[in-house]
Design an enzyme around this catalytic site. Structure first.
Site, PDB file in Angstrom:
ATOM      1  N   TYR A  49     -19.932 -10.243  54.875  1.00  0.00           N
ATOM      2  CA  TYR A  49     -21.060  -9.803  54.027  1.00  0.00           C
ATOM      3  C   TYR A  49     -21.915 -11.008  53.683  1.00  0.00           C
ATOM      4  O   TYR A  49     -21.390 -12.108  53.476  1.00  0.00           O
ATOM      5  CB  TYR A  49     -20.535  -9.156  52.736  1.00  0.00           C
ATOM      6  N   GLU A  51     -25.377 -10.730  51.703  1.00  0.00           N
ATOM      7  CA  GLU A  51     -26.635 -10.325  51.046  1.00  0.00           C
ATOM      8  C   GLU A  51     -27.418 -11.534  50.554  1.00  0.00           C
ATOM      9  O   GLU A  51     -26.848 -12.483  50.020  1.00  0.00           O
ATOM     10  CB  GLU A  51     -26.328  -9.412  49.859  1.00  0.00           C
ATOM     11  N   ASP A 204     -47.616  -4.308  65.243  1.00  0.00           N
ATOM     12  CA  ASP A 204     -46.260  -3.879  65.595  1.00  0.00           C
ATOM     13  C   ASP A 204     -46.142  -4.004  67.118  1.00  0.00           C
ATOM     14  O   ASP A 204     -46.644  -3.156  67.858  1.00  0.00           O
ATOM     15  CB  ASP A 204     -46.059  -2.430  65.119  1.00  0.00           C
ATOM     16  N   THR A 230     -39.265  -4.980  67.450  1.00  0.00           N
ATOM     17  CA  THR A 230     -37.856  -4.672  67.670  1.00  0.00           C
ATOM     18  C   THR A 230     -37.354  -5.667  68.714  1.00  0.00           C
ATOM     19  O   THR A 230     -38.135  -6.265  69.455  1.00  0.00           O
ATOM     20  CB  THR A 230     -37.642  -3.227  68.161  1.00  0.00           C
ATOM     21  N   LYS A 233     -36.143  -3.963  73.181  1.00  0.00           N
ATOM     22  CA  LYS A 233     -36.940  -3.343  74.257  1.00  0.00           C
ATOM     23  C   LYS A 233     -37.225  -4.423  75.307  1.00  0.00           C
ATOM     24  O   LYS A 233     -36.287  -4.887  75.945  1.00  0.00           O
ATOM     25  CB  LYS A 233     -38.194  -2.717  73.657  1.00  0.00           C
ATOM     26  N   ARG A 239     -29.987  -4.034  69.434  1.00  0.00           N
ATOM     27  CA  ARG A 239     -30.843  -3.196  68.587  1.00  0.00           C
ATOM     28  C   ARG A 239     -31.023  -3.895  67.250  1.00  0.00           C
ATOM     29  O   ARG A 239     -30.051  -4.186  66.552  1.00  0.00           O
ATOM     30  CB  ARG A 239     -30.199  -1.831  68.361  1.00  0.00           C
TER      31      ARG A 239
END
Ligand SMILES: Cc1ncc(COP(=O)(O)O)c(C=O)c1O
Length: 440
Positions: A49, A51, A204, A230, A233, A239
């Site tokens: 973790y 954060e 984008d 992203t 692609k 991903r």
């Protein structure tokens, strides 16, 4: 080993691997990540973790994960040749849609206005979309949306029209980018339009990220306030997504990512992104990106020769959009028939499509994944012949005008097409071709 601990899941993965190996993956947003990327994503980094931001965490035990995230941020800035005094990057977004929501949350107030590309012209749902007055995405539920269109005749952007519309609509943010726009975007003009009305410019570049990195599509960084992409692609990573923002905006963006919309970063994915970024810095990646475009252009040309209408007349990118309205068929049955023939693509809307999204008038094809396998123009010519052969077999199946009859009609059409000898022959030939091109 999954094969020993969970045979059910292991079998599904094995079957999916075979599918990805023996079929032509021609969905423009898909690719094959390298073995190194996959190793990182499956690594022990997923156990941690973290954060917060590097060196400002809410957890202990952060020494190596901080080192990782800082390294990946640096690679992202290096790949796009960005000056760290002007730009910063957040590599934590889980994917493109949350990243867009985070940008909107960071920069806008509820009900502020977004100006974005119309969905059925090729825009993306995370930029805002309502159906029958019902908001279907975060953006349309919490903000006001003004859509711009492509030109009715050329199917490319008319920047003068977009400018006129922006002057009237006065958006707070102007967004470029989409899922099915085959042309390079003039970021200089988009940035100028946005800034002339006091709006932010968000580029984008999810689809073309790898092409921008390789300098074969236009870079938005000189003109945009925020750039989102992203990573899975054309960039060929895991991903995920990255948000690049001008330094003055980054604090808001970081806060919108965490605690705004996300919790713990996926450190394993961040490591995979870092590997993809370093792969994209290599000279081979530039050759790969150029070949993606050459392949898409060859495909478009060969299909055009066979009487297919290609939206905007061609492509500058990795995708080709066929408008089937001149054949008087929907894209749905051809997409399913192509799947029977081992060619995987999308049925898709085309600009000014009056058909509903479930039965749209187009087919969307992409070359990133088949180019990763090493296919070139010679293979594209073969693929165009196969696509034509399969679509020709579907021409007799015109959708009934009564919407209620459509689902059964498609089912019956597919039953007939299952026995079609030409489609079966194409399926065999595709398998033969794919056996000669390895996947990573
Ligand atoms: C332009 C654009 N933005 C955002 C997204 C959303 O990305 P994701 O599917 O990772 O949420 C996509 C995905 O196709 C896209 O094409």
């Amino acid at each position: 080993m999954i094969s020993q601990s969970d045979t059910s899941i292991a079998t599904i993965i094995k079957k999916e691997k075979l599918r990805q190996t023996t079929q032509l993956q021609m969905i423009p947003s898909e690719n094959y990540a390298s073995a190194a990327v996959r190793d990182a994503v499956g690594s022990i980094l997923m156990n941690k973790y973290s954060e917060g931001q590097p060196n400002k965490r809410y957890y202990q035990g952060m020494k190596y994960v901080d080192e990782l995230e800082l390294l990946v941020e640096q690679r992202a800035l290096d790949l796009f040749k960005l000056n760290p005094d002007e730009w910063h990057v957040n590599v934590q977004p889980y994917s493109g849609s949350p990243a867009n929501a985070e940008i909107l949350m960071a920069l806008l107030k509820p009900k502020d206005k977004i100006m974005a590309m119309y969905l059925t012209d090729g825009g993306h749902i995370s930029h805002g979309w309502s159906f029958k007055e019902r908001p279907l995405s975060f953006a349309s539920k919490f903000f006001t949306i003004e859509f711009y269109h492509v030109d009715q005749k050329t199917k490319v952007f008319d920047y003068d029209e977009i400018e006129k519309q922006a002057k009237k609509a006065k958006p707070n943010i102007l967004i470029s980018g989409g899922t099915a726009y085959p042309r390079d975007i003039n970021h200089k003009k988009m940035g100028k339009i946005a800034h002339s009305v006091g709006a932010y410019y968000l580029a984008d570049v999810s689809h073309e990220a790898g092409l921008v990195a390789a300098n074969v599509n236009a870079s938005p960084f000189k003109y945009a306030d925020v750039v989102m992409m992203t990573t899975h692609k054309t960039l060929r990573g895991p991903r995920g997504a990255m948000i690049f923002a001008r330094k003055i905006l980054i604090e808001q963006i970081d806060k919108a990512v965490f605690p705004g919309l996300q919790g713990g970063p996926h450190n394993h994915t961040i490591a995979g992104i870092g590997i993809a970024l370093s792969e994209a810095m290599k000279p081979e990646f530039k050759i790969y990106a150029k070949q993606i475009i050459k392949n898409a252009q060859t495909l478009a040309l060969e299909l055009k020769k066979r009487g297919y209408e290609i939206v905007s007349g061609g492509t500058d990118k990795h995708l080709v959009l066929i408008d089937l309205r001149n054949k008087d068929i929907s894209g749905k049955i051809p997409a399913r028939a192509l799947e029977m023939a081992n060619i995987i693509c999308n049925f898709n809307t085309v600009p000014f499509d009056s058909a509903p999204p479930l039965y749209p008038s187009g087919l969307r094809l992409g070359t990133p994944a088949i180019t990763t396998r090493g296919m070139k123009e010679k293979e594209m010519k073969k693929i165009a012949v196969w696509i034509d052969q399969v679509i020709t077999e579907t021409l007799e199946f015109k959708l009934p005008s009564d919407r209620k009859e459509r689902s059964l009609f498609v089912k019956n059409a597919m039953k007939k097409l299952e026995k079609n000898k030409i489609i079966k022959q194409v399926a065999r030939e595709v398998k033969q071709l794919t056996s000669k091109f390895l996947i990573p």
